[in-house]
Design an enzyme around this catalytic site. Structure first.
Site, PDB file in Angstrom:
ATOM      1  N   THR A  22       0.811  -1.222   0.000  1.00  0.00           N
ATOM      2  CA  THR A  22       0.000   0.000   0.000  1.00  0.00           C
ATOM      3  C   THR A  22       0.841   1.267   0.000  1.00  0.00           C
ATOM      4  OG1 THR A  22      -1.766  -1.154   1.176  1.00  0.00           O
ATOM      5  CG2 THR A  22      -1.831   1.234   1.225  1.00  0.00           C
ATOM      6  N   ASP A  66       2.112  -7.622  -4.280  1.00  0.00           N
ATOM      7  CA  ASP A  66       1.205  -7.544  -3.149  1.00  0.00           C
ATOM      8  C   ASP A  66       1.740  -8.469  -2.061  1.00  0.00           C
ATOM      9  OD1 ASP A  66      -1.824  -6.694  -2.429  1.00  0.00           O
ATOM     10  OD2 ASP A  66      -1.390  -8.690  -1.630  1.00  0.00           O
ATOM     11  N   SER A  67       1.599  -8.071  -0.802  1.00  0.00           N
ATOM     12  CA  SER A  67       2.212  -8.869   0.264  1.00  0.00           C
ATOM     13  C   SER A  67       1.594 -10.256   0.379  1.00  0.00           C
ATOM     14  CB  SER A  67       2.109  -8.139   1.607  1.00  0.00           C
ATOM     15  OG  SER A  67       0.772  -8.064   2.050  1.00  0.00           O
ATOM     16  N   THR A  98       1.506  -4.856   4.414  1.00  0.00           N
ATOM     17  CA  THR A  98       1.368  -5.191   5.834  1.00  0.00           C
ATOM     18  C   THR A  98       0.888  -6.619   6.085  1.00  0.00           C
ATOM     19  OG1 THR A  98      -0.877  -4.266   5.852  1.00  0.00           O
ATOM     20  CG2 THR A  98       0.931  -2.803   6.502  1.00  0.00           C
ATOM     21  N   THR A 285       0.253 -21.138  21.147  1.00  0.00           N
ATOM     22  CA  THR A 285      -1.080 -20.775  21.602  1.00  0.00           C
ATOM     23  C   THR A 285      -1.819 -19.911  20.591  1.00  0.00           C
ATOM     24  OG1 THR A 285      -2.344 -19.631  23.333  1.00  0.00           O
ATOM     25  CG2 THR A 285      -0.126 -18.801  22.875  1.00  0.00           C
ATOM     26  N   GLN A 286      -3.133 -20.079  20.540  1.00  0.00           N
ATOM     27  CA  GLN A 286      -3.963 -19.216  19.715  1.00  0.00           C
ATOM     28  C   GLN A 286      -4.122 -17.832  20.329  1.00  0.00           C
ATOM     29  OE1 GLN A 286      -7.756 -21.008  18.759  1.00  0.00           O
ATOM     30  NE2 GLN A 286      -6.842 -22.972  18.223  1.00  0.00           N
ATOM     31  N   CYS A 287      -3.810 -17.696  21.609  1.00  0.00           N
ATOM     32  CA  CYS A 287      -3.945 -16.403  22.283  1.00  0.00           C
ATOM     33  C   CYS A 287      -2.936 -15.408  21.716  1.00  0.00           C
ATOM     34  CB  CYS A 287      -3.721 -16.547  23.786  1.00  0.00           C
ATOM     35  SG  CYS A 287      -4.882 -17.649  24.607  1.00  0.00           S
TER      36      CYS A 287
END
Length: 356
Positions: A22, A66-67, A98, A285-287
């Site tokens: 971007t 594009d990323s 990003t 972990t998903q956290c």
């Protein structure tokens, strides 16, 4: 120690590597469509750069990417550019979309062994040609950080992401916001610097090489890695299909909380069978924040018995690229496990009580 340094060096030379994203877009006045502009004309588009007093050179991916399309081939290309120009510049700034910036930053941290100069990734949420863009401030500050020296030594000799006032260790970051300017976070490691009126560096958190060795670039990556994200009600067919991908070598398994997973007999049996075949399964972990502690609950302990190893407080992005890097260099499963149980470049915190 937090230090506010006067690190302006007018002789500093910076190589700006524009990959796409971007930040490099401007609005076509005739069509209103956002288009990439040629970064060879960067100073014409950003007259602010002339006030910095640095010698800024540019290299542009052609075509710009594009990323979402960035991956191992692109990472190798960036590494080769840095390696080929390493002796010519004091620091490097990589302009990048990003969406996958954290993957690229993590990969580069492993691929640039013995790095002793700044490699700062940045980008923007709004194109640089728009009035309210965050791109100009991100780019100018990233260049300042890449040029920063104290007593002739680079202040930040590691791969980082600079975004919305904070400098973060690259292999500790995740993109957490698609809409706001503060797109990145490093939940398990503090910022290396904060840019307000002054750029204040937290020197104790910055990685410094123990010995000065020549840069050793790496170009070997193995893509036979998968991510298995657990969810309530996950079926045997889903787990089996992932663990039986032809050629699979490593799996990053995103578990619940501090590393917990269901204790179904079929699930544990599938994990053990995969481990017995030589597949390395890393528990993260998903956290957003926190660490895997498989000794904490019975469910985590059963994963240990099945042969799953801890990813500690690693991000998924870092775990994926680290596995690609290690398997890419021909290491055996046991050697990969050993390396996953240690910090190669500050990407993970290993508890003092850990015993492999």
């Amino acid at each position: 120690m937090t230090a506010s340094m006067n690190t302006h060096d007018e002789k500093a030379s910076i190589l700006l590597i524009y990959t796409g994203g971007t930040i490099g877009m401007i609005e076509n006045p005739e069509t209103g469509v956002l288009e990439s502009f040629n970064f060879q004309h960067l100073k014409d588009n950003m007259p602010e750069l002339k006030k910095l007093g640095y010698a800024v050179s540019t290299i542009q991916f052609d075509p710009a990417m594009d990323s979402s399309e960035m991956g191992p081939d692109s990472w190798m290309k960036i590494v080769r550019i840095i390696a080929d120009n390493y002796q010519l510049y004091d620091g490097f700034v990589v302009l990048h979309g990003t969406d996958t910036m954290s993957f690229t930053a993590s990969a580069l941290s492993f691929m640039l062994e013995n790095l002793s100069k700044p490699v700062i990734l940045t980008g923007s949420q709004l194109p640089i040609g728009m009035l309210r863009t965050d791109g100009k401030e991100n780019l100018i500050t990233a260049i300042e950080i890449a040029a920063a020296k104290e007593n002739g030594v680079p202040v930040v000799p590691e791969v980082c992401i600079f975004f919305e006032n904070d400098l973060l260790r690259g292999n500790r970051t995740s993109k957490i916001n698609a809409d706001n300017f503060n797109a990145f976070r490093s939940y398990n490691y503090p910022p290396l610097a904060h840019a307000g009126i002054y750029i204040k560096y937290d020197t104790q958190q910055i990685y410094h090489p123990v010995s000065r060795k020549p840069l050793k670039p790496h170009y070997l990556l193995d893509r036979n890695i998968a991510v298995l994200k657990l969810f309530p009600g996950i079926s045997p067919q889903v787990v089996e299909s992932i663990l039986n991908i032809p050629g699979l070598k490593g799996v990053v398994m995103e578990t619940f909380g501090s590393g917990n997973a269901p204790c179904y007999d079929w699930f544990l049996a599938m994990l053990k069978e995969a481990v017995d075949r030589g597949i390395v399964i890393v528990n993260v972990t998903q956290c957003s924040a926190g660490s895997v502690e498989m000794h904490r609950y019975e469910t985590g302990h059963k994963l240990l018995k099945a042969g799953v190893i801890s990813g500690f407080d690693s991000t998924t992005e870092s775990a994926v690229t680290k596995l690609m890097f290690l398997f890419g260099h021909g290491l055996t499963s046991e050697e990969v496990k050993d390396h996953m149980n240690c910090s190669l470049i500050g990407e993970v915190t290993i508890p003092d009580t850990f015993r492999p």
